[in-house]
Write a protein that holds these residues in place. Structure first.
Motif, mmCIF file in Angstrom:
data_model
loop_
_atom_site.group_PDB
_atom_site.id
_atom_site.type_symbol
_atom_site.label_atom_id
_atom_site.label_comp_id
_atom_site.label_asym_id
_atom_site.label_seq_id
_atom_site.Cartn_x
_atom_site.Cartn_y
_atom_site.Cartn_z
ATOM 1 N N ARG A 325 0.834 -1.207 0.000
ATOM 2 C CA ARG A 325 0.000 0.000 0.000
ATOM 3 C C ARG A 325 0.872 1.261 0.000
ATOM 4 O O ARG A 325 0.813 2.078 -0.884
ATOM 5 N N PHE A 326 1.717 1.395 1.029
ATOM 6 C CA PHE A 326 2.660 2.524 1.096
ATOM 7 C C PHE A 326 4.064 1.979 1.328
ATOM 8 O O PHE A 326 4.242 0.961 1.989
ATOM 9 N N THR A 327 5.051 2.704 0.815
ATOM 10 C CA THR A 327 6.449 2.359 1.081
ATOM 11 C C THR A 327 7.106 3.507 1.848
ATOM 12 O O THR A 327 7.081 4.655 1.390
ATOM 13 N N TYR A 328 7.672 3.183 3.011
ATOM 14 C CA TYR A 328 8.403 4.143 3.844
ATOM 15 C C TYR A 328 9.897 3.929 3.621
ATOM 16 O O TYR A 328 10.359 2.790 3.581
ATOM 17 N N ALA A 329 10.645 5.021 3.504
ATOM 18 C CA ALA A 329 12.100 4.916 3.380
ATOM 19 C C ALA A 329 12.767 5.473 4.630
ATOM 20 O O ALA A 329 12.427 6.572 5.086
ATOM 21 N N VAL A 349 9.078 5.178 -6.117
ATOM 22 C CA VAL A 349 8.807 3.988 -5.302
ATOM 23 C C VAL A 349 8.393 4.369 -3.881
ATOM 24 O O VAL A 349 7.583 3.687 -3.256
ATOM 25 N N ILE A 350 8.939 5.476 -3.364
ATOM 26 C CA ILE A 350 8.774 5.846 -1.945
ATOM 27 C C ILE A 350 7.620 6.831 -1.780
ATOM 28 O O ILE A 350 7.542 7.835 -2.487
ATOM 29 N N ASP A 351 6.764 6.564 -0.784
ATOM 30 C CA ASP A 351 5.670 7.484 -0.452
ATOM 31 C C ASP A 351 6.033 8.381 0.733
ATOM 32 O O ASP A 351 5.708 9.554 0.743
ATOM 33 N N HIS A 352 6.684 7.787 1.741
ATOM 34 C CA HIS A 352 6.982 8.530 2.971
ATOM 35 C C HIS A 352 8.466 8.395 3.293
ATOM 36 O O HIS A 352 8.976 7.290 3.442
ATOM 37 N N TRP A 353 9.143 9.539 3.415
ATOM 38 C CA TRP A 353 10.593 9.561 3.645
ATOM 39 C C TRP A 353 10.877 9.889 5.102
ATOM 40 O O TRP A 353 10.414 10.919 5.620
ATOM 41 N N CYS A 354 11.660 9.041 5.763
ATOM 42 C CA CYS A 354 12.177 9.315 7.113
ATOM 43 C C CYS A 354 13.680 9.522 6.943
ATOM 44 O O CYS A 354 14.449 8.563 6.795
ATOM 45 N N LEU A 373 13.847 16.280 -1.394
ATOM 46 C CA LEU A 373 12.781 15.291 -1.524
ATOM 47 C C LEU A 373 11.411 15.949 -1.645
ATOM 48 O O LEU A 373 10.537 15.450 -2.365
ATOM 49 N N ARG A 374 11.220 17.079 -0.969
ATOM 50 C CA ARG A 374 9.922 17.763 -1.060
ATOM 51 C C ARG A 374 9.670 18.270 -2.472
ATOM 52 O O ARG A 374 8.522 18.368 -2.916
ATOM 53 N N GLU A 375 10.760 18.582 -3.193
ATOM 54 C CA GLU A 375 10.591 19.017 -4.584
ATOM 55 C C GLU A 375 10.047 17.899 -5.466
ATOM 56 O O GLU A 375 9.507 18.149 -6.543
ATOM 57 N N LEU A 376 10.199 16.651 -5.007
ATOM 58 C CA LEU A 376 9.721 15.501 -5.784
ATOM 59 C C LEU A 376 8.263 15.167 -5.469
ATOM 60 O O LEU A 376 7.718 14.215 -6.037
ATOM 61 N N ARG A 377 7.650 15.921 -4.560
ATOM 62 C CA ARG A 377 6.257 15.627 -4.154
ATOM 63 C C ARG A 377 5.352 15.646 -5.383
ATOM 64 O O ARG A 377 5.342 16.626 -6.136
ATOM 65 N N PRO A 378 4.583 14.580 -5.606
ATOM 66 C CA PRO A 378 3.683 14.563 -6.773
ATOM 67 C C PRO A 378 2.639 15.668 -6.649
ATOM 68 O O PRO A 378 2.156 15.979 -5.551
ATOM 69 N N ALA A 379 2.298 16.277 -7.766
ATOM 70 C CA ALA A 379 1.303 17.355 -7.765
ATOM 71 C C ALA A 379 -0.011 16.825 -7.203
ATOM 72 O O ALA A 379 -0.483 15.756 -7.590
ATOM 73 N N GLY A 380 -0.584 17.573 -6.275
ATOM 74 C CA GLY A 380 -1.894 17.202 -5.725
ATOM 75 C C GLY A 380 -1.858 16.099 -4.688
ATOM 76 O O GLY A 380 -2.914 15.664 -4.217
ATOM 77 N N ALA A 381 -0.648 15.629 -4.297
ATOM 78 C CA ALA A 381 -0.571 14.545 -3.308
ATOM 79 C C ALA A 381 -0.987 15.056 -1.937
ATOM 80 O O ALA A 381 -0.558 16.126 -1.506
ATOM 81 N N LYS A 382 -1.838 14.298 -1.252
ATOM 82 C CA LYS A 382 -2.228 14.654 0.116
ATOM 83 C C LYS A 382 -1.144 14.181 1.092
ATOM 84 O O LYS A 382 -0.328 13.330 0.760
ATOM 85 N N ASP A 383 -1.199 14.719 2.326
ATOM 86 C CA ASP A 383 -0.209 14.339 3.337
ATOM 87 C C ASP A 383 -0.274 12.848 3.658
ATOM 88 O O ASP A 383 0.720 12.246 4.053
ATOM 89 N N ASP A 384 -1.467 12.268 3.496
ATOM 90 C CA ASP A 384 -1.594 10.823 3.738
ATOM 91 C C ASP A 384 -0.776 10.017 2.730
ATOM 92 O O ASP A 384 -0.405 8.879 2.991
ATOM 93 N N ARG A 410 5.415 -1.277 3.492
ATOM 94 C CA ARG A 410 6.789 -1.744 3.329
ATOM 95 C C ARG A 410 7.735 -0.658 3.820
ATOM 96 O O ARG A 410 7.488 0.523 3.617
ATOM 97 N N ILE A 411 8.819 -1.073 4.484
ATOM 98 C CA ILE A 411 9.859 -0.148 4.945
ATOM 99 C C ILE A 411 11.153 -0.530 4.234
ATOM 100 O O ILE A 411 11.558 -1.692 4.258
#
Length: 432
Positions: A325-329, A349-354, A373-384, A410-411
């Motif tokens: 569902r989501f991939t955390y890095a 591949v990554i949705d949430h970056w730590c 990494l914030r510059e790579l945020r997909p347009a219109g992506a919600k925080d979720d 996935r992590i």
């Protein structure tokens, strides 16, 4: 003179303190002089392995097949994750503190005041330890480059160069041709020189020809074929069919396995390995931190990918894993790496970056990484669906990812040996 340390931690602290200023000092004259005073020599075949990526995997496969075949194997591999002893393996077991302290004492006596870096000192000590351990074969992993690496004061019977890609540019050059020349420095006149890079730089081929090495090229002198179930190796005079896929996961592992089998083909008169032992060795090989998938859920992957080539391979391997569902890095990296090119293949591949700082003065700043990494945020992506958070250590970044990931998520821990080591240490301490 102050007394010498008597424990391994004290020895390592002393070596680190001696070279707080100079980390890498190119040139082999000092190391060679100490090697000769140490009378360091091997009475068994020596296999040396260099390359940008795939060195550790190739060494681990060689060790595993040879152990399954009943040989006593010495292995020098690096860096370590949790214990320095991981770098020196005798017959499949980590060297003891006592054995390493004894080897350090021997190098210190032979040094006679010659200046050695931490890496040079420890390389000589571990090579010396392996040479005195009655092994049937020694496998030595090259650290950085090849030509001027401390390991290269030893003459190998078989040399392997795995992949050649852009990394360590301040020491090795900024093109594959320059880096290929440095890697080819481990080749020896009249001795087999194996290259498993599918597109080897011309500089490597030219150097092998100039010195009269016996060059084995993938696709010309050895190759592999595979289907879903099994694969086969073909060399100059040996075929191996119906092989199990290596236990190390990932699309590039057949390149590494083929190089290992080419080296064993070269040494088949001194170190014959049967078909069953070869299959078992590949099926049972273990190497931490190389597309290492941990048991349980959420899915967790540890990978030391820290250059563009390794990052692209990691992204490809993650893509082959099936739905999450989501991939955390958990991501930390050294500031001297090509950070943009490491991030690029992983961005989709990554949705949430730590993002984490690493325990090294060379660590990239998490704030600067987060901005990229914030510059790579997909347009219109919600925080979720997309987030970037900064942490002071890999353990904190990993704890955060673990607290947020569901069992269908996935992590992925990547970016540096230090990132993976930090998470391994955190997992180990949570088990005690």
């Amino acid at each position: 003179m102050p007394p010498l340390p008597t424990t391994l931690p004290d020895w390592l602290a002393l070596l680190e303190s001696r070279h707080a200023e100079t980390h890498i000092d190119m040139g082999l004259d000092r190391v060679r002089a100490v090697k000769e005073r140490l009378r360091l020599a091997f009475e068994c075949p020596v296999i040396m392995v260099a390359g940008t990526n795939g060195k550790g995997s190739t060494c681990a496969m060689l060790e595993s097949v040879l152990l399954q075949s009943g040989y006593r194997v010495g292995l020098y591999i690096k860096p370590h994750f949790l214990d320095f002893n991981e770098r020196a393996r005798i017959n499949g077991e980590m060297a003891s503190d006592e054995a390493l302290v004894g080897a350090f004492n021997d190098v210190e006596a032979a040094r006679e005041g010659t200046d050695l870096t931490y890496f040079e000192f420890t390389t000589l000590a571990i090579a010396h330890l392996i040479s005195k351990s009655g092994v049937d074969v020694a496998i030595l992993e090259v650290g950085l480059g090849g030509r001027l690496d401390a390991v290269n004061v030893i003459d190998a019977d078989v040399s392997i160069v795995t992949s050649i890609d852009i990394d360590h540019t301040s020491y090795l050059g900024d093109t594959r041709e320059k880096i290929g020349f440095e890697k080819a420095g481990i080749f020896r006149p009249g001795k087999p020189a194996i290259c498993s890079d599918p597109v080897p730089p011309q500089s490597l081929i030219d150097h092998a020809e100039q010195i009269g090495a016996d060059l084995w090229l993938l696709g010309r002198d050895f190759n592999y074929q595979g289907d879903q179930q099994q694969w086969s190796y073909g060399g100059r005079s040996q075929r191996r069919n119906s092989l199990a896929y290596p236990a190390l996961r990932g699309a590039n592992q057949l390149l590494n396995a083929s190089a290992a089998l080419a080296a064993l083909e070269v040494l088949r008169m001194q170190l014959p390995c049967g078909a069953q032992e070869t299959r078992a060795g590949l099926a049972m090989v273990e190497l931490p931190g190389r597309f290492q998938v941990l048991p349980g859920r959420p899915t967790q992957v540890l990978d030391v990918a820290h250059n563009p080539h390794a990052s692209a391979t990691l992204a490809q391997n993650l893509g082959n894993m099936g739905f999450h569902r989501f991939t955390y890095a958990v991501f930390g990296i050294m500031e001297d790496k090509d950070i943009d090119a490491v991030i690029a293949p992983m961005a989709g591949v990554i949705d949430h970056w730590c993002v984490t700082r690493l325990d090294s003065p060379r660590s990239a700043e998490p704030e600067a990484l987060a901005d990229k990494l914030r510059e790579l945020r997909p347009a219109g992506a919600k925080d979720d669906d997309f987030s970037v958070n900064n942490f002071a250590s890999p353990a904190e970044a990993y704890a955060n990812a673990l607290s947020r990931a569901g069992e269908n998520d996935r992590i992925v821990v990547f970016g540096s040996f230090y990132t993976v080591a930090g998470v391994m240490a955190a997992r180990k301490s949570s088990l005690h």
